[in-house]
Motif scaffolding. Structure first.
Motif, PDB file in Angstrom:
ATOM      1  N   PRO A  92      -9.146  -8.176  -7.002  1.00 49.02           N
ATOM      2  CA  PRO A  92      -8.683  -6.848  -6.598  1.00 49.02           C
ATOM      3  C   PRO A  92      -8.630  -6.790  -5.068  1.00 49.02           C
ATOM      4  CG  PRO A  92     -10.718  -6.724  -7.901  1.00 49.02           C
ATOM      5  CD  PRO A  92     -10.496  -8.157  -7.560  1.00 49.02           C
ATOM      6  N   GLU A  93      -7.585  -6.179  -4.531  1.00 51.00           N
ATOM      7  CA  GLU A  93      -7.429  -6.168  -3.082  1.00 51.00           C
ATOM      8  C   GLU A  93      -7.091  -4.785  -2.554  1.00 51.00           C
ATOM      9  OE1 GLU A  93      -4.512  -9.065  -1.873  1.00 51.00           O
ATOM     10  OE2 GLU A  93      -5.873 -10.731  -2.316  1.00 51.00           O
ATOM     11  N   ILE A  94      -7.455  -4.554  -1.325  1.00 48.34           N
ATOM     12  CA  ILE A  94      -6.989  -3.360  -0.619  1.00 48.34           C
ATOM     13  C   ILE A  94      -5.675  -3.751   0.048  1.00 48.34           C
ATOM     14  CG2 ILE A  94      -7.516  -1.691   1.194  1.00 48.34           C
ATOM     15  CD1 ILE A  94     -10.502  -2.294   0.731  1.00 48.34           C
ATOM     16  N   SER A  95      -4.627  -2.968  -0.180  1.00 49.09           N
ATOM     17  CA  SER A  95      -3.310  -3.363   0.348  1.00 49.09           C
ATOM     18  C   SER A  95      -3.259  -3.203   1.865  1.00 49.09           C
ATOM     19  CB  SER A  95      -2.218  -2.495  -0.273  1.00 49.09           C
ATOM     20  OG  SER A  95      -2.271  -1.207   0.311  1.00 49.09           O
ATOM     21  N   ALA A  96      -2.309  -3.897   2.477  1.00 49.38           N
ATOM     22  CA  ALA A  96      -2.145  -3.838   3.939  1.00 49.38           C
ATOM     23  C   ALA A  96      -1.894  -2.395   4.380  1.00 49.38           C
ATOM     24  CB  ALA A  96      -1.006  -4.743   4.377  1.00 49.38           C
ATOM     25  N   ALA A  97      -1.099  -1.668   3.577  1.00 52.70           N
ATOM     26  CA  ALA A  97      -0.781  -0.279   3.947  1.00 52.70           C
ATOM     27  C   ALA A  97      -2.049   0.578   3.939  1.00 52.70           C
ATOM     28  CB  ALA A  97       0.256   0.285   2.991  1.00 52.70           C
ATOM     29  N   GLU A  98      -2.857   0.418   2.892  1.00 54.02           N
ATOM     30  CA  GLU A  98      -4.105   1.198   2.825  1.00 54.02           C
ATOM     31  C   GLU A  98      -5.045   0.808   3.961  1.00 54.02           C
ATOM     32  OE1 GLU A  98      -5.614   1.955  -1.559  1.00 54.02           O
ATOM     33  OE2 GLU A  98      -4.629  -0.009  -1.402  1.00 54.02           O
ATOM     34  N   PHE A  99      -5.096  -0.469   4.228  1.00 52.66           N
ATOM     35  CA  PHE A  99      -5.942  -0.985   5.307  1.00 52.66           C
ATOM     36  C   PHE A  99      -5.535  -0.344   6.637  1.00 52.66           C
ATOM     37  CE2 PHE A  99      -8.669  -4.400   6.928  1.00 52.66           C
ATOM     38  CZ  PHE A  99      -9.411  -4.724   5.799  1.00 52.66           C
ATOM     39  N   ALA A 100      -4.222  -0.377   6.890  1.00 50.41           N
ATOM     40  CA  ALA A 100      -3.699   0.170   8.152  1.00 50.41           C
ATOM     41  C   ALA A 100      -4.019   1.654   8.249  1.00 50.41           C
ATOM     42  CB  ALA A 100      -2.196  -0.057   8.225  1.00 50.41           C
ATOM     43  N   LYS A 101      -3.873   2.345   7.113  1.00 50.54           N
ATOM     44  CA  LYS A 101      -4.107   3.792   7.113  1.00 50.54           C
ATOM     45  C   LYS A 101      -5.581   4.082   7.404  1.00 50.54           C
ATOM     46  CE  LYS A 101      -3.080   7.837   4.349  1.00 50.54           C
ATOM     47  NZ  LYS A 101      -3.638   8.097   3.022  1.00 50.54           N
ATOM     48  N   ALA A 102      -6.452   3.340   6.739  1.00 53.56           N
ATOM     49  CA  ALA A 102      -7.890   3.581   6.927  1.00 53.56           C
ATOM     50  C   ALA A 102      -8.316   3.267   8.365  1.00 53.56           C
ATOM     51  CB  ALA A 102      -8.691   2.746   5.934  1.00 53.56           C
ATOM     52  N   LEU A 103      -7.666   2.299   8.973  1.00 55.67           N
ATOM     53  CA  LEU A 103      -8.043   1.905  10.342  1.00 55.67           C
ATOM     54  C   LEU A 103      -7.283   2.700  11.381  1.00 55.67           C
ATOM     55  CD1 LEU A 103      -7.976  -1.995   9.994  1.00 55.67           C
ATOM     56  CD2 LEU A 103      -9.989  -0.522  10.026  1.00 55.67           C
ATOM     57  N   ASP A 104      -6.220   3.362  10.940  1.00 57.93           N
ATOM     58  CA  ASP A 104      -5.329   4.072  11.847  1.00 57.93           C
ATOM     59  C   ASP A 104      -4.768   3.107  12.906  1.00 57.93           C
ATOM     60  OD1 ASP A 104      -3.917   6.150  12.879  1.00 57.93           O
ATOM     61  OD2 ASP A 104      -5.530   6.811  14.218  1.00 57.93           O
ATOM     62  N   THR A 105      -4.434   1.931  12.439  1.00 60.16           N
ATOM     63  CA  THR A 105      -3.874   0.927  13.355  1.00 60.16           C
ATOM     64  C   THR A 105      -2.963   0.015  12.532  1.00 60.16           C
ATOM     65  OG1 THR A 105      -4.657  -0.216  15.335  1.00 60.16           O
ATOM     66  CG2 THR A 105      -5.469  -1.069  13.281  1.00 60.16           C
ATOM     67  N   PRO A 106      -1.828  -0.426  13.084  1.00 57.27           N
ATOM     68  CA  PRO A 106      -0.951  -1.286  12.279  1.00 57.27           C
ATOM     69  C   PRO A 106      -1.590  -2.649  12.026  1.00 57.27           C
ATOM     70  CG  PRO A 106      -0.126  -1.103  14.530  1.00 57.27           C
ATOM     71  CD  PRO A 106      -1.304  -0.190  14.441  1.00 57.27           C
ATOM     72  N   ILE A 107      -1.221  -3.263  10.915  1.00 64.29           N
ATOM     73  CA  ILE A 107      -1.691  -4.621  10.623  1.00 64.29           C
ATOM     74  C   ILE A 107      -0.692  -5.582  11.280  1.00 64.29           C
ATOM     75  CG2 ILE A 107      -2.152  -6.280   8.762  1.00 64.29           C
ATOM     76  CD1 ILE A 107      -4.129  -3.884   8.936  1.00 64.29           C
ATOM     77  N   THR A 108      -1.209  -6.458  12.124  1.00 63.50           N
ATOM     78  CA  THR A 108      -0.323  -7.351  12.880  1.00 63.50           C
ATOM     79  C   THR A 108       0.349  -8.367  11.962  1.00 63.50           C
ATOM     80  OG1 THR A 108      -1.465  -7.071  14.958  1.00 63.50           O
ATOM     81  CG2 THR A 108      -0.325  -9.145  14.670  1.00 63.50           C
TER      82      THR A 108
END
Ligand SMILES: Nc1ncnc2c1ncn2[C@@H]1O[C@H](COP(=O)(O)OP(=O)(O)O)[C@@H](O)[C@H]1O
Ligand SMILES: [Mg+2]
Length: 414
Positions: free
Chosen positions: A331-347
């Motif tokens: 199970p994974e946290i998606s890049a979009a969710e990750f970016a949202k939670a961090l309030d920063t884009p995923i490089t």
């Protein structure tokens, strides 16, 4: 996906161990100078801010020696800046440089400042970074080699592939960005750079860290081993004969020397939180946090981003790279969710590929050497281009014309 919008800034050389005294007329400028004093590039610099403008400066140095830099704020003619500068000229020690922060855009006044030997005129309101740049420029000799860029790569937790990314990135920068690069393995006891580059260097980072008093450019040169064109390795001994308890400043000398010798230094920072590792991250020009797409990594990345933002208010944020994305059944946290939670884009998001990464690790090869067309290879190219800022060179495919063109260009230049 890699975002190419963040272009690399000009590298500002750290300001040396000097004293700066500022005499302000407004609280705003005083606050900006205080902020500049707290910047990572001013770590070694001693800054004192007081009020009173030029008149206070004249008064202060009537009987006291002048510092390396005097900063004087002047709101205009009524603060009589020219008279103050003339009075200061009588008491200034040779070598003291004066920076004026003014509120009027007046060419005549500017000329008068320059005639009186003022080194720099900055228009208020100024940003902390403008003052840091001005001071830094005053102390880097004309024609001096530009200072090397440090790129720190660190994992949000252990085993997320931070070292793998650091090594492949350094290799890619050296190859595709035509930039001489050092990869420094700072995981002294357990580092894998020598394994991944299939090198067996006799010495390395340990010598540099444990006897800093002996360290100079010559010794450093002997500690480096060549990996490929443009790429050298400062390897970790990866032996356990001594424990690694470093002081906060233990790596300062080696980093300073590397910065003056090579344009790009990739730091493979182990996943620890110590005084020296924090200092290393805070003072790096670029930071990449490598994260796995799961909760513990997310929490740690968030905490790291926030500490780094507090301690680096004049820098853009650390970049986040997700690694090992798409592992079967996990199970994974998606890049979009990750970016949202961090309030920063995923490089960038690097796919999980046990076969490819495992083969590279076991053979002591880079990913591109195992599989030139792999998605990870393209991602390393994009990150390298983003950081070094030559997106157009991208992946240099073998091109028979290139050596010929280079030779022609060299001939034209000489
Ligand atoms: N995207 C990936 N897919 C599969 N394995 C990977 C990937 N990235 C790294 N690995 C493997 O994970 C292991 C740990 O990597 P390493 O770079 O040493 O992590 P860290 O430096 O964060 O502790 C290595 O065996 C490496 O080959
Ligand atoms: Mg590592």
């Amino acid at each position: 996906m890699a975002d190419l919008n963040q272009t690399p800034e000009r590298i500002i050389a750290p300001v040396p161990r000097i004293t700066i005294q500022a005499f302000c007329e407004t609280q705003d400028t005083a606050a900006v100078i205080e902020a500049a004093a707290g910047d990572r590039r001013m770590q070694k610099t001693h800054v004192k801010v007081q009020m009173g403008g030029g008149a206070a400066a004249v008064e202060a140095y009537r009987h006291a020696p002048t510092p390396n830099v005097i900063v004087i704020e002047t709101q205009g003619a009524k603060s009589r800046p020219i008279e103050c500068l003339d009075a200061l000229a009588d008491v200034c020690d040779p070598g003291t440089k004066v920076i004026v922060i003014g509120h009027v855009n007046d060419v005549l006044l500017y000329r008068q400042f320059i005639q009186r030997g003022v080194s720099e005129y900055l228009m208020a309101p100024i940003e902390p970074i403008a003052l840091i740049q001005a001071v830094s420029d005053l102390f880097s000799s004309p024609g001096a080699k530009p200072i090397g860029r440090t790129i720190a790569v660190v994992g949000a937790k252990g085993g997320v592939g931070a070292s793998t990314l650091a090594h492949n990135l350094a290799w890619t920068i050296a190859r595709e960005q035509d930039t001489a690069t050092v990869i420094a393995d700072l995981d002294i006891a357990f580092g894998t750079a020598s394994l991944n580059f299939n090198q067996d260097p006799p010495q390395g980072i340990a010598e540099a860290v444990f006897s800093p008093e002996r360290l100079d450019a010559n010794l450093l040169d002997r500690l480096l081993s060549k990996c490929s064109d443009n790429l050298t390795l400062l390897a970790a001994p990866a032996t356990l004969d001594r424990t690694i308890d470093l002081s906060e400043q233990a790596l300062d000398t080696v980093i300073d020397l590397l910065r003056s010798a090579v344009p790009c230094i990739v730091l493979d920072v182990p996943h620890v939180w110590t005084a020296w590792s924090k200092r290393l991250l805070v003072s790096a020009d670029e930071i990449l946090i490598v994260s796995a797409p799961e909760l513990a990594s997310l929490r740690n990345t968030k905490n790291m981003l926030s500490v780094l933002q507090q301690t680096r208010p004049n820098d853009h944020r650390a970049r986040v790279v997700l690694n090992g994305v798409g592992m079967a059944k996990r199970p994974e946290i998606s890049a979009a969710e990750f970016a949202k939670a961090l309030d920063t884009p995923i490089t960038a998001s690097l796919p999980f590929d046990a076969n490819l990464f495992g083969t590279a690790a076991n053979n002591g090869q880079m990913i591109a050497e195992v599989q030139a067309g792999a998605k990870a290879t393209d991602i390393f190219s994009t990150i390298a281009a983003t950081l070094i800022g030559r997106p157009e060179t991208r992946r240099a495919r073998p091109n028979l014309l290139e050596p010929l063109l280079a030779r022609l260009q060299r001939r034209k230049a000489s």
